[in-house]
Design an enzyme around this catalytic site. Structure first.
Site, short mmCIF file in Angstrom:
data_model
loop_
_atom_site.label_atom_id
_atom_site.label_comp_id
_atom_site.label_asym_id
_atom_site.label_seq_id
_atom_site.Cartn_x
_atom_site.Cartn_y
_atom_site.Cartn_z
N ARG A 183 0.84 -1.20 0.00
CA ARG A 183 0.00 0.00 0.00
C ARG A 183 0.88 1.25 0.00
NH1 ARG A 183 -4.83 1.34 4.30
NH2 ARG A 183 -3.14 1.19 5.84
N ASP A 233 -3.77 3.02 14.04
CA ASP A 233 -2.97 3.68 13.01
C ASP A 233 -3.56 5.06 12.77
OD1 ASP A 233 -5.19 3.31 11.41
OD2 ASP A 233 -4.22 1.93 10.02
#
Length: 541
Positions: free
Chosen positions: A161, A443
């Site tokens: 990603r 996150d």
């Protein structure tokens, strides 16, 4: 040296020498010169769209693409090698030990993350590229403190990603302009590994984050076509799964798949970022106020609707409909609490597989067994593309139904949001983008929810369940009380970073509108720490 390209970081390293080769820099420059103007125009279009939303224009399915949504004949590419069965995917940053543990976890795939779980220091980004290069070539084994880390014979399939379109890479400029963080991360991985991956029976596979419009998917597709031609690879070698994690993207799922159809491997419910976007995009709408984030579950109206639409859309086009993250981590010192947490994981995964998802996400290797057992029991084949869910009819009003029965803004919720925002951002400034807090692996997405919720509650004069109005002064007071406790949550956090974060949060709740991304706001601190001159920063906070 490559003409027009500058490396502004003063902290040269072995990783930099290995990854930022002349050939790689030439590729970076070619991508920048070909596509950067398009990226900038798309970012400007986001701002235009936000102004329309603020003026009261409702989100809806684009009328100009109705024919794409209605046409049942077009399909996406068939699954690439290793992507036929994705029942459990593990995610995490690209730190060397974590890469080995994730690849060895037993999960079908590993999403190596340069985005929300990585603080983008230059060292983190370049070392991550080295680690992925070495993992692909089975050269990542190492030993530390007498403990050996070694890849198994059949590691998980690797998916990468890159960062979202909004982030710049200020430590690398081309023709005196910062590079796109997205293109930087993608290009280095693709340039160094695409052919090697194909040679080993896999391919260059990606997760694409935070898109808001199908034209942003078109840009990615153009980059894939350009990059495959640049390296002399067949078109269609790349595969990309798009995270549907912004509210506008939920109205354009078919269109996003259509743009990427020859390179597509499906869509994913990026649910935490989706909640963040749901608040941010309707920031001017006082009817869109959400309660404590723990109450915004996958069963509330707008969340359930987006899941149902994603599954129906993907299966109609014969690609994977991936479920969301189980952020829980094992609670080692409290068996009862651990049992309750793991039951939540099991229930979440059962909901996903019975709805029709083809796989799910986990954040910790020890959660793999639970998720895998649920999917193995209820998904007997490699996927559920055949589960068409024609009965799932989702209208635009369903995607905008923010009703949360029983939801409240609580004292605990306000305190928890402040603590999470302070702890995560302080850790991020210190180079850690993946932080365990209260037995959840947090996150940037969850920190973003806490930030915009605090802004929203202050902006619209919300009261908590005790009747206390949530004001600027009240939040300031709580920040002052909570900030000194943050080192207990994040021992590595420095007093300086906690102070910067506290001041940042106080500034955010005072703004007319919340900033687009905290990572963009705080990036100047990371680039300054890398020795980059302030003139290359968009702003210094």
């Amino acid at each position: 040296m490559v003409a027009g390209v500058q490396i502004l970081s003063k902290s040269a390293s072995q990783a930099q020498a290995e990854i930022l080769t002349d050939g790689a820099l030439q590729f970076l420059a070619a991508l920048h010169r070909t596509f950067e103007s398009t990226r900038q125009s798309l970012l400007a279009a986001r701002e235009d769209a936000q102004r329309r939303f603020d003026s009261g224009v409702p989100l809806d399915f684009p009328p100009e693409t109705a024919n794409i949504r209605a046409d049942p004949t077009w399909l996406c590419a068939p699954p690439a090698p290793g992507l036929e069965d994705r029942r459990v995917e593990i995610t995490g940053p690209t730190e060397r030990k974590m890469v080995i543990n994730a690849l060895n976890s037993g999960a079908k795939t590993f999403m190596a993350d340069f985005e929300d779980s990585t603080a983008p220091t230059f060292a983190n980004l370049l070392n991550g590229q080295v680690n992925l290069r070495d993992a692909i070539r089975r050269q990542i084994d190492f030993e530390i403190a007498g403990k050996k880390y070694k890849l198994t014979d059949k590691p998980a399939v690797l998916i990468v990603r890159p960062r979202g379109w909004h982030l710049d890479e200020p430590r690398v400029t081309v023709d005196n302009a910062p590079m796109s963080g997205s293109m930087f991360d993608f290009a280095l991985y693709f340039y160094h590994n695409a052919k090697e991956l194909v040679k080993r029976g896999s391919g260059p596979y990606f997760y694409l984050p935070k898109m808001e419009h199908y034209k942003e998917a078109r840009l990615w597709n153009d980059i894939f076509l350009f990059s495959q031609s640049y390296l002399g690879m067949p078109h269609g070698t790349v595969r990309a799964t798009v995270l549907i994690e912004t509210l506008p993207a939920a109205f354009q799922m078919d269109e996003i798949l259509f743009e990427l159809r020859n390179h597509s491997s499906g869509l994913n419910c990026g649910r935490w970022d989706y909640i963040f976007s749901a608040i941010k995009k309707r920031r001017a709408d006082r009817t869109a106020i959400l309660p404590d984030r723990k109450d915004v579950t996958m069963t509330v109206g707008f969340m359930d609707a987006y899941v149902r639409l994603l599954i129906k859309t993907c299966h109609r086009r014969k690609v994977a409909a991936m479920g969301g993250m189980a952020a829980q981590i094992p609670i080692k010192n409290d068996p009862k609490a651990n049992e309750i947490a793991m039951e939540k994981v099991k229930a979440d995964k059962l909901r996903e597989v019975t709805y029709g998802h083809d796989g799910t996400w986990i954040a910790h290797p020890l959660i793999h067994g639970i998720a895998r057992q649920v999917f193995d029991e209820h998904m007997l084949g490699p996927n559920q593309y055949h589960v068409l869910r024609e009965e799932f009819n989702v209208a635009s009003s369903d995607l905008l139904n923010y009703s949360v029965p029983g939801g409240k803004v609580t004292v605990e919720g306000v305190h928890g949001n402040i603590a999470c925002a302070l702890a995560y951002c302080a850790a991020w400034l210190g180079g850690n983008g993946c932080v365990p807090l209260n037995y959840l692996m947090e996150d940037a997405a969850t920190a973003e929810i806490t930030r915009v919720q605090l802004w929203q509650w202050v902006r619209y004069g919300v009261r908590d369940e005790t009747g206390q109005p949530i004001t600027v002064e009240y939040i300031d007071k709580l920040i002052g009380e909570i900030a000194p406790t943050i080192k207990k949550l994040v021992p590595a956090a420095t007093e300086d970073h906690i102070h910067i974060t506290a001041q940042y949060l106080k500034g955010q709740i005072r703004q007319q509108w919340p900033s687009e991304f905290l990572t963009s706001d705080l990036m100047p601190y990371l680039s300054a720490a890398d020795g980059v001159d302030a003139k290359w920063h968009k702003s210094m906070l």
